[in-house]
Every structure is written in C-alpha cells, then in structure tokens.
Design an enzyme around this catalytic site. Structure first.
Site, mmCIF file in Angstrom:
data_model
loop_
_atom_site.group_PDB
_atom_site.id
_atom_site.type_symbol
_atom_site.label_atom_id
_atom_site.label_comp_id
_atom_site.label_asym_id
_atom_site.label_seq_id
_atom_site.Cartn_x
_atom_site.Cartn_y
_atom_site.Cartn_z
ATOM 1 N N SER A 181 8.181 2.413 -5.983
ATOM 2 C CA SER A 181 7.274 3.520 -6.273
ATOM 3 C C SER A 181 7.709 4.395 -7.438
ATOM 4 O O SER A 181 6.871 4.939 -8.142
ATOM 5 C CB SER A 181 7.101 4.384 -5.021
ATOM 6 N N HIS A 209 2.317 -0.074 -3.643
ATOM 7 C CA HIS A 209 1.913 0.053 -5.052
ATOM 8 C C HIS A 209 1.501 -1.276 -5.673
ATOM 9 O O HIS A 209 1.222 -1.334 -6.883
ATOM 10 C CB HIS A 209 3.040 0.704 -5.862
ATOM 11 N N LYS A 240 -3.612 4.630 -1.983
ATOM 12 C CA LYS A 240 -3.320 4.515 -3.414
ATOM 13 C C LYS A 240 -4.492 3.790 -4.083
ATOM 14 O O LYS A 240 -5.547 4.387 -4.242
ATOM 15 C CB LYS A 240 -1.946 3.869 -3.595
HETATM 16 C C1 LIG Z 1 6.245 2.771 -1.333
HETATM 17 C C2 LIG Z 1 5.494 3.723 -0.448
HETATM 18 N N1 LIG Z 1 5.423 3.446 0.860
HETATM 19 C C3 LIG Z 1 4.763 4.258 1.695
HETATM 20 C C4 LIG Z 1 4.140 5.405 1.260
HETATM 21 C C5 LIG Z 1 3.454 6.306 2.244
HETATM 22 O O1 LIG Z 1 2.089 6.111 2.207
HETATM 23 P P1 LIG Z 1 1.090 7.303 2.602
HETATM 24 O O2 LIG Z 1 0.985 8.173 1.396
HETATM 25 O O3 LIG Z 1 -0.179 6.603 2.944
HETATM 26 O O4 LIG Z 1 1.696 8.023 3.747
HETATM 27 C C6 LIG Z 1 4.175 5.697 -0.106
HETATM 28 C C7 LIG Z 1 3.437 6.881 -0.631
HETATM 29 O O5 LIG Z 1 3.857 7.901 -0.914
HETATM 30 C C8 LIG Z 1 4.886 4.855 -0.983
HETATM 31 O O6 LIG Z 1 4.990 5.136 -2.276
#
Ligand SMILES: Cc1ncc(COP(=O)(O)O)c(C=O)c1O
Length: 407
Positions: A181, A209, A240
C-alpha cells in the site's frame, strides 16, 4: 487525564508526527474541495473513479428504497439481507473462488479472519511492509509471529524452516499483500506459493490495491498469475478501486463456513448497510463489463504516463530522495510486475515531507505526507496515486510542480 495526552501530543508535534483531519466538502473525484479551494487529488484509492459513479449511486438509492438504511442486526441474527448474499456470489464468481464473505471493512476482515485461522499454538510469518490491519490481526491471534524483510524470499524460507523444526505439527500462515500500500510494488506470488507448498503452510494474500487494477477485469494478482486455487485466503476491500466500503474474504466453501462460525468481527458486528452492498454489486458488475475493462485500461494509460514523467524527474540531481524515486520508477519500467497505481516519493525526513506536501497544496495539489508509524521512521514520503479519472494535463502538472520543488 487531558494533561497526560496533551504532553504526548506535544511530543508528537515536536517530531512532526502529529496528525490532523481535513474537512472535504465535495464528493470524491480527481478534484475535491477543502476550505473552499479546489485541489487536484493525487492521494485517493478510488483508482477507477467509481466512488461517485451514477451507476453505484443509483444502486445504493434503490437498495435504500427497498431495504432502508440500517441492517438492524448482525448477519447471524436478522441482518442477513439478500444484497449481502448477492454480493458474495458476485465476488466469488468474479474472483473465481468457491465462496466469499463480506465484512464491514477490510480492517475488520483481517482482524476477524487471521485469529480464526491460527491461535497461540501456531506460527504466522508476515512481510515487514504488511498493512496495519494484517499486523493487528496477526497480533490478536496470539500466534508466534515472525517477520521477514520486505519480499525477502530467502529470509522467509529460513523462518519456515524454523517453524517446521520448532512447531512441526502446528499451522503456519504466511501473510502478504499483492500490491504494497505505501510502496506500490508487488509480492513475488509464484515463489511464495512454491514456498508455502514446500513447507505445508497456508497463504493469505491481501489484494486491497490490486483489486480492480491488476489482471483481466481487475481480478487481482492471484488471478493474473493463475494461482487462485493455490492462495488459500484471498482478502480484499471494496473501499478502493471498487469505490464503496467493506472488506471481503474469498476462498473455499469450508473456509467461508468456518469464518461465519469463528470470525469475531463478522459475528459480533451489525451487517453492512444494504445501500453500500448494492453499490458494491454494481461496481463488480461494472468491472466485469467491457466498459469496466476499458476503464481499467485507461487507468493503465494514466499509470504509464505518470511513470514516464516520474522517470524524467530528478535528472541531473544528486539528492538521495530523488535517486531513490528514479530507482523506484526504473524498476517499474523494467519489470512490469513492479507496477501499480501507487508511486512513493520517498523524502525521508518527516518535516521535509510535510513541507513538500504543504508546498504542493499551496499550488493546488493534494498529496498528503505519509509518516511513521504508517511507514518506518525516517522514510516519510508523498504517496502519489493515479486514477482513471485524472486528465493527462493534471498528471503533467503535478510532476512539473514536484520537479520545481525538488530543485
Ligand atoms: C493493504 C490494505 N489492506 C487493508 C486495508 C483496510 O481496508 P479498509 O479501508 O476497507 O478497512 C487497507 C486500507 O487502508 C490496505 O491498504
């Protein structure tokens, strides 16, 4: 009590690590408004520009007409509405797995799933750059935790050897992301699968992502590498590229049934609202359509343009940060696996990153600084993200502005 936290806040401020909310007064899009000023937004994860798409809005409104606003209870009590089941069927079909399960966020999906898979008698081996939700889920499980340096297969292999030696009969769970991320690079999935099979481990892959960005119809890295069956637990988020909100796990029928029985963030939380779920179904339908695929290819045109322009940045300059940026971009060009919609501009020092973000904002670009603890201390950065909704001249303008400020 206030005194105690006031002091801690002061300490954060002294290290340029304090955080503040900014009020956004418009819908998501390539331009958003803050404090009455339009800014070009280069920090959103709405990669396909779906967060304010009329199809998703209509689906949400129709679901409110039919099901109201709140789900009323958890899925296992009276909150299990038809849209939840429709979304799960759509996700499983799209991702090519037997079944899927939705959570109210990606964070909740990680927090519920990991402790359902392993406990204090087991071992988790996790990539150092994994997202906080995966780290928190791993800690919550109580399993013995081993961390390997980012994408370092030899170190991972040593941890697996250790786990098999010290805990021969226990479960071993490898956790990683397909696109990281804050760095935008990819995991070496084929090699990870080879290791997980050799050591009899389980593999959980967070496609947050990659979903909507990578692979035909945006199915993600496991699909593009033809490894859907080998990845035991495919995690993703609807928040996303899918433009809505919520997390999901895709996998076998048995896995999903187990999570329904054991994932505490699923069991003990009110079901996601029908409107959000219906919008997510519309997003999956869109991704599967020819128009959706066209939008994804448009996103790749924008990514390629950004990469090209970033490569030109820093020519003739000696600052370490710029060299690093060039390296990132070069690796992306020579290795198509190193690509995503995320471009990290590593600044290093926290104050310098804040200053650069403020300078860009004063010129009309929103690219907030990312600092510890989201990234390591001294690895502060601007995380530039590109979406299909950006115009070419907006991408050109942000690169020119960055270049001017790096001079
Ligand atoms: C790699 C990753 N996993 C999980 C999440 C968590 O997802 P959510 O924003 O739907 O809670 C994010 C987002 O911030 C992320 O970047």
């Amino acid at each position: 009590m206030d005194d105690l936290f006031a002091q801690e806040l002061e300490a954060l401020r002294a290290r340029s690590l304090d955080r503040h909310l900014r009020e956004i007064t418009t819908a998501q899009g390539p331009q958003i408004e803050i404090g009455g000023r339009r800014l070009i937004n280069f920090s959103s994860n709405d990669y396909l520009g779906l967060a304010n798409d009329p199809r998703l809005r209509e689906a949400a409104t129709a679901a409110i007409d039919e099901f109201g606003v709140g789900a009323g209870a958890s899925r296992l009590i009276t909150g299990n509405l038809s849209p939840h089941l429709r979304l799960e069927r759509a996700l499983a079909k799209w991702k090519g797995t037997e079944a899927a399960l939705c959570f109210s966020s990606g964070y909740a999906a990680a927090l519920g799933t990991i402790p359902a898979l392993v406990d204090k008698n087991d071992v988790i081996v996790l990539d150092k750059l994994c997202h906080a939700s995966l780290i928190d889920g791993a800690k919550l499980s109580g399993a013995v935790l081993r961390v390997f340096p980012h994408n370092h297969l030899a170190k991972l292999e040593r941890h697996l050897e250790w786990a098999r030696d010290k805990h021969p009969d226990k479960r071993v769970l490898i956790i990683t992301e397909s696109v990281f991320s804050m760095d935008g690079d990819r995991a070496p999935l084929r090699e990870l699968v080879e290791l997980k099979e050799r050591f009899g481990a389980l593999l959980m892959l967070d496609e947050a992502h990659a979903t909507g960005v990578i692979g035909p119809n945006g199915r993600g890295l496991a699909a593009v590498e033809n490894l859907t069956e080998e990845v035991d637990v495919q995690m993703g988020t609807l928040s996303k590229a899918l433009g809505t909100s919520g997390g999901y796990i895709c996998g076998s029928h048995t896995l999903i049934e187990w999570l329904i029985n054991r994932a505490r963030s699923f069991i003990y939380s009110t079901a996601p609202p029908a409107a959000v779920v219906a919008a997510a179904i519309a997003a999956v339908d869109f991704l599967e359509s020819p128009e959706g695929e066209e939008r994804r290819l448009l996103l790749w045109e924008r990514i390629n343009l950004m990469r090209e322009l970033i490569l030109k940045l820093g020519v003739g300059r000696s600052a370490l940060d710029v060299r690093r940026l060039k390296l990132e971009a070069r690796r992306s060009t020579s290795d198509p696996k190193g690509q995503s919609a995320i471009f990290p501009l590593i600044v290093g020092d926290e104050t310098a990153a804040l200053n650069l973000a403020a300078a860009l904002q004063s010129e009309g670009f929103l690219v907030p600084a990312i600092r510890y603890p989201t990234v390591a201390k001294g690895a502060a950065r601007l995380r530039i993200t590109v979406t299909a909704a950006h115009k070419e001249d907006q991408i050109g303008a942000v690169c020119q502005t960055i270049e001017r400020h790096l001079l």
